[in-house]
Design a protein around this motif. Structure first.
Motif, PDB file in Angstrom:
ATOM      1  N   THR A  63       0.823  -1.221   0.000  1.00  0.00           N
ATOM      2  CA  THR A  63       0.000   0.000   0.000  1.00  0.00           C
ATOM      3  C   THR A  63       0.858   1.272   0.000  1.00  0.00           C
ATOM      4  N   LYS A  64       2.170   1.087  -0.190  1.00  0.00           N
ATOM      5  CA  LYS A  64       3.119   2.196  -0.051  1.00  0.00           C
ATOM      6  C   LYS A  64       2.733   3.445  -0.856  1.00  0.00           C
ATOM      7  N   ASP A  65       2.388   3.266  -2.114  1.00  0.00           N
ATOM      8  CA  ASP A  65       2.086   4.433  -2.950  1.00  0.00           C
ATOM      9  C   ASP A  65       0.581   4.649  -3.120  1.00  0.00           C
ATOM     10  N   ALA A  66      -0.204   4.007  -2.284  1.00  0.00           N
ATOM     11  CA  ALA A  66      -1.662   4.039  -2.476  1.00  0.00           C
ATOM     12  C   ALA A  66      -2.309   5.213  -1.750  1.00  0.00           C
ATOM     13  N   GLN A  67      -3.439   5.648  -2.295  1.00  0.00           N
ATOM     14  CA  GLN A  67      -4.289   6.638  -1.628  1.00  0.00           C
ATOM     15  C   GLN A  67      -5.377   5.854  -0.898  1.00  0.00           C
ATOM     16  N   ILE A  68      -5.348   5.917   0.432  1.00  0.00           N
ATOM     17  CA  ILE A  68      -6.268   5.098   1.223  1.00  0.00           C
ATOM     18  C   ILE A  68      -7.310   5.986   1.902  1.00  0.00           C
ATOM     19  N   GLY A  69      -8.570   5.705   1.641  1.00  0.00           N
ATOM     20  CA  GLY A  69      -9.643   6.512   2.219  1.00  0.00           C
ATOM     21  C   GLY A  69     -10.170   5.934   3.525  1.00  0.00           C
ATOM     22  N   ALA A  70     -10.649   6.826   4.399  1.00  0.00           N
ATOM     23  CA  ALA A  70     -11.311   6.409   5.637  1.00  0.00           C
ATOM     24  C   ALA A  70     -12.265   7.524   6.052  1.00  0.00           C
ATOM     25  N   GLN A  71     -13.370   7.139   6.680  1.00  0.00           N
ATOM     26  CA  GLN A  71     -14.322   8.159   7.114  1.00  0.00           C
ATOM     27  C   GLN A  71     -13.728   9.018   8.228  1.00  0.00           C
ATOM     28  N   GLN A 128      -2.168   0.830   9.901  1.00  0.00           N
ATOM     29  CA  GLN A 128      -1.967  -0.480   9.275  1.00  0.00           C
ATOM     30  C   GLN A 128      -1.803  -0.460   7.761  1.00  0.00           C
ATOM     31  N   THR A 129      -1.732   0.737   7.173  1.00  0.00           N
ATOM     32  CA  THR A 129      -1.351   0.809   5.760  1.00  0.00           C
ATOM     33  C   THR A 129      -0.181   1.787   5.691  1.00  0.00           C
ATOM     34  N   SER A 130       0.587   1.722   4.606  1.00  0.00           N
ATOM     35  CA  SER A 130       1.681   2.686   4.457  1.00  0.00           C
ATOM     36  C   SER A 130       1.304   3.738   3.444  1.00  0.00           C
ATOM     37  N   GLY A 131       0.052   3.757   3.051  1.00  0.00           N
ATOM     38  CA  GLY A 131      -0.383   4.721   2.028  1.00  0.00           C
ATOM     39  C   GLY A 131      -0.629   6.099   2.599  1.00  0.00           C
ATOM     40  N   ASN A 132      -1.093   6.980   1.707  1.00  0.00           N
ATOM     41  CA  ASN A 132      -1.484   8.330   2.124  1.00  0.00           C
ATOM     42  C   ASN A 132      -2.962   8.266   2.510  1.00  0.00           C
ATOM     43  N   VAL A 133      -3.254   8.548   3.777  1.00  0.00           N
ATOM     44  CA  VAL A 133      -4.636   8.403   4.238  1.00  0.00           C
ATOM     45  C   VAL A 133      -5.428   9.689   3.980  1.00  0.00           C
ATOM     46  N   VAL A 134      -6.544   9.518   3.271  1.00  0.00           N
ATOM     47  CA  VAL A 134      -7.418  10.639   2.918  1.00  0.00           C
ATOM     48  C   VAL A 134      -8.735  10.456   3.672  1.00  0.00           C
ATOM     49  N   THR A 135      -9.184  11.462   4.416  1.00  0.00           N
ATOM     50  CA  THR A 135     -10.463  11.310   5.116  1.00  0.00           C
ATOM     51  C   THR A 135     -11.530  12.190   4.477  1.00  0.00           C
ATOM     52  N   GLU A 136     -12.766  11.676   4.536  1.00  0.00           N
ATOM     53  CA  GLU A 136     -13.926  12.386   3.981  1.00  0.00           C
ATOM     54  C   GLU A 136     -15.069  12.225   4.963  1.00  0.00           C
ATOM     55  N   GLY A 137     -16.051  13.102   4.876  1.00  0.00           N
ATOM     56  CA  GLY A 137     -17.187  13.040   5.793  1.00  0.00           C
ATOM     57  C   GLY A 137     -18.096  11.851   5.571  1.00  0.00           C
ATOM     58  N   LEU A 138     -18.222  11.427   4.325  1.00  0.00           N
ATOM     59  CA  LEU A 138     -19.171  10.350   3.999  1.00  0.00           C
ATOM     60  C   LEU A 138     -18.475   9.136   3.386  1.00  0.00           C
ATOM     61  N   VAL A 139     -18.879   7.962   3.804  1.00  0.00           N
ATOM     62  CA  VAL A 139     -18.341   6.725   3.232  1.00  0.00           C
ATOM     63  C   VAL A 139     -18.706   6.627   1.749  1.00  0.00           C
ATOM     64  N   THR A 140     -19.919   7.099   1.413  1.00  0.00           N
ATOM     65  CA  THR A 140     -20.359   7.018   0.016  1.00  0.00           C
ATOM     66  C   THR A 140     -19.489   7.899  -0.904  1.00  0.00           C
ATOM     67  N   GLY A 160     -11.069   6.277  -9.353  1.00  0.00           N
ATOM     68  CA  GLY A 160      -9.618   6.128  -9.440  1.00  0.00           C
ATOM     69  C   GLY A 160      -8.853   7.148  -8.608  1.00  0.00           C
ATOM     70  N   LYS A 161      -9.579   7.972  -7.861  1.00  0.00           N
ATOM     71  CA  LYS A 161      -8.889   8.969  -7.018  1.00  0.00           C
ATOM     72  C   LYS A 161      -8.335   8.330  -5.756  1.00  0.00           C
ATOM     73  N   LEU A 162      -8.982   7.270  -5.314  1.00  0.00           N
ATOM     74  CA  LEU A 162      -8.489   6.494  -4.174  1.00  0.00           C
ATOM     75  C   LEU A 162      -8.183   5.083  -4.663  1.00  0.00           C
ATOM     76  N   ASP A 163      -7.304   4.396  -3.934  1.00  0.00           N
ATOM     77  CA  ASP A 163      -6.971   3.014  -4.311  1.00  0.00           C
ATOM     78  C   ASP A 163      -7.600   2.005  -3.377  1.00  0.00           C
ATOM     79  N   GLY A 164      -8.015   2.458  -2.205  1.00  0.00           N
ATOM     80  CA  GLY A 164      -8.653   1.559  -1.251  1.00  0.00           C
ATOM     81  C   GLY A 164      -9.376   2.380  -0.206  1.00  0.00           C
ATOM     82  N   VAL A 165     -10.383   1.770   0.428  1.00  0.00           N
ATOM     83  CA  VAL A 165     -11.106   2.436   1.508  1.00  0.00           C
ATOM     84  C   VAL A 165     -11.225   1.446   2.659  1.00  0.00           C
ATOM     85  N   VAL A 166     -10.836   1.873   3.855  1.00  0.00           N
ATOM     86  CA  VAL A 166     -10.969   0.982   5.016  1.00  0.00           C
ATOM     87  C   VAL A 166     -12.409   1.067   5.513  1.00  0.00           C
ATOM     88  N   VAL A 167     -13.082  -0.072   5.529  1.00  0.00           N
ATOM     89  CA  VAL A 167     -14.475  -0.121   6.007  1.00  0.00           C
ATOM     90  C   VAL A 167     -14.696  -1.361   6.873  1.00  0.00           C
TER      91      VAL A 167
END
Ligand code: ARG
Length: 277
Positions: A151-159, A171-183, A192-199
């Motif tokens: 996950t080193k170069d990944a953009q990882i989303g989380a609420q 638990q990831t080495s990516g860049n964590v991006v937070t947003e108000g809504l899971v949707t 394609g703006k994010l590579d994964g979302v922790v849910v």
């Protein structure tokens, strides 16, 4: 002179009585009017963040938008057992605790985890559900993230303000991006703006089940700390009587099998109506 003494005696006695009645009032539980207040209003106001199928999501039924889901069906039963109507306030997850503390809502039912940090601010009911966490990815990337290093170069989303935010950071080495809504996060994942979302497990499974061509759970195993596993209803710290009533309903629903049934019911509603915007 005698008369004057008599009078002051009476005044003093009166004062003692007034004081003791007042003090008794302060010490007694009767000061907790939380349950009675809701009954008097005739409506229980529950806050939720309806971006979380099958726990809470919007549908359009008979041309009208409404919020439904597992938490909402539990809230309905809580209201019913209190003999009042249910009103749902839909807001972003990160605002729920301040809305509760600001008396805008009576309770939170929003798949909220009973964490030690939140316990400093609010009171939690007994837990009604246990979760794990997954990294949700695009179907095409199903085999791309197998270890933390992947996950080193990944953009990882989380609420924002969720337990997923902490898990993503730890638990990831990516860049964590937070947003108000899971949707919003899952839309950005597809774009394609994010590579994964922790849910959480139930939410990840719901995406994969409903959009099998779009989403997959990554092989990367995320650990869910004990403190992040238990979902509960939340109320104000002083509202002990209201919380006791909430616990009564939860216990009843767990014992009579209704708790499992309403989860299935929420999934059936989703299958029938889909999720609205
Ligand atoms: N259980 C997680 C937490 O408490 C996430 C809950 C998110 N709920 C929602 N309705 N979006 O932090």
């Amino acid at each position: 002179m005698k008369k004057w003494i008599k009078k002051s005696w009476l005044v003093a006695m009166g004062l003692v009585m007034v004081l003791s009645v007042g003090l008794a009032g302060c010490g007694s539980k009767d000061q907790d009017t939380s349950l009675q207040k809701v009954k008097d209003k005739g409506t229980l106001v529950v806050g939720t963040s309806a971006d979380y199928a099958p726990f809470e999501f919007p549908i359009v039924k008979n041309g009208k938008k409404q919020i439904t889901g597992y938490d909402i069906l539990i809230a309905k039963q809580i209201a019913k057992d209190m003999g009042v109507k249910l009103k749902i306030e839909n807001t972003e997850f990160s605002s729920l605790i301040s809305d509760l503390k600001g008396d805008k809502i009576d309770l939170i039912l929003s798949g909220m985890t009973d964490t030690p940090a939140r316990e400093k601010q609010v009171a939690f009911s007994k837990s009604y559900y246990t979760v794990n966490n997954y990294l949700l990815v695009r179907k095409a990337d199903a085999n791309k993230f197998n270890t933390k290093a992947d996950t080193k170069d990944a953009q990882i989303g989380a609420q924002q303000a969720s337990t997923q935010e902490d898990i993503a950071k730890a638990q990831t080495s990516g860049n964590v991006v937070t947003e108000g809504l899971v949707t919003s996060l899952t839309t950005e994942l597809q774009a394609g703006k994010l590579d994964g979302v922790v849910v959480e497990s139930e939410i990840a499974d719901n995406y994969v089940k409903n959009y099998p061509d779009k989403y997959a759970k990554a092989k990367l195993q995320l650990k869910t700390p004990k403190a992040d596993q238990h979902l509960s209803a939340a109320g104000r710290k002083g509202d002990k009587k209201l919380m006791k009533q909430v616990n009564k309903t939860i216990t009843k629903m767990q014992k009579n099998g209704q708790m499992d049934k309403v989860l299935q019911q929420a999934q059936d509603i989703q299958a029938k109506y889909g999720t609205a915007k």
